[in-house]
Design a protein around this motif. Structure first.
Motif: not given
Length: 151
Positions: A60, A67-70, A72, A75, A94-95, A130
């Motif tokens: 990046h 970036v969305f790690s999960e 939410t 998101w 990304e997510g 992903h």
């Protein structure tokens, strides 16, 4: 360098952003995934050939990235906005992916058929996904075609 995959019906040595068709989770761009089995599903959903393209991702560095790690609330709101055609100014997003089933739940939230609480109960049973989308031509320079294979 990280390995990314893109499922298609053609070999894509020179990725490009194509603005056409329906709105996607993170807007228009070139979509890849770090999950090879997911790229295979994408490839198998295409008419004609079924090709998994492989890229090396430089990271990046220097790009405006979200970036969305999960999944939410943030998101969910971002996906709803993008699917409704609202633009953002990120180079890379990304997510998790809103597959067809998750998207149906999102549509139900927007229509008022289910609550956000109900959405999260339904969504938590889905398998991990992903996606990473390169939203600008400049960001596409951070990936390099490596190889491909046919399914």
């Amino acid at each position: 360098m990280d390995k990314l995959f893109h499922g298609s019906n053609v070999i894509v040595e020179h990725p490009d952003i194509r603005i056409r068709g329906y709105e996607k989770d993170f807007g228009y761009g070139f979509y890849c995934t770090a999950i090879e089995s997911q790229a295979k599903k994408w490839a198998l959903s295409k008419k004609g050939n079924h090709v998994v393209n492989i890229y090396e991702f430089e990271g990046h560095n220097g790009y405006k990235t979200k970036v969305f790690s999960e999944m939410t609330e943030e998101w969910l709101d971002f996906v709803i906005d993008c699917r409704r055609g609202r633009r953002h100014d990120y180079d890379i997003v990304e997510g998790p992916m809103a597959d067809d089933q998750i998207w149906n739940y999102i549509e139900d939230v927007v229509a008022g058929n289910i609550t956000r609480t109900a959405f999260w109960e339904l969504a938590k049973f889905k398998h991990p996904t992903h996606q990473i989308v390169f939203c600008t031509q400049e960001a596409i320079k951070s990936i390099k075609y490596s190889s491909h294979y046919n399914l």
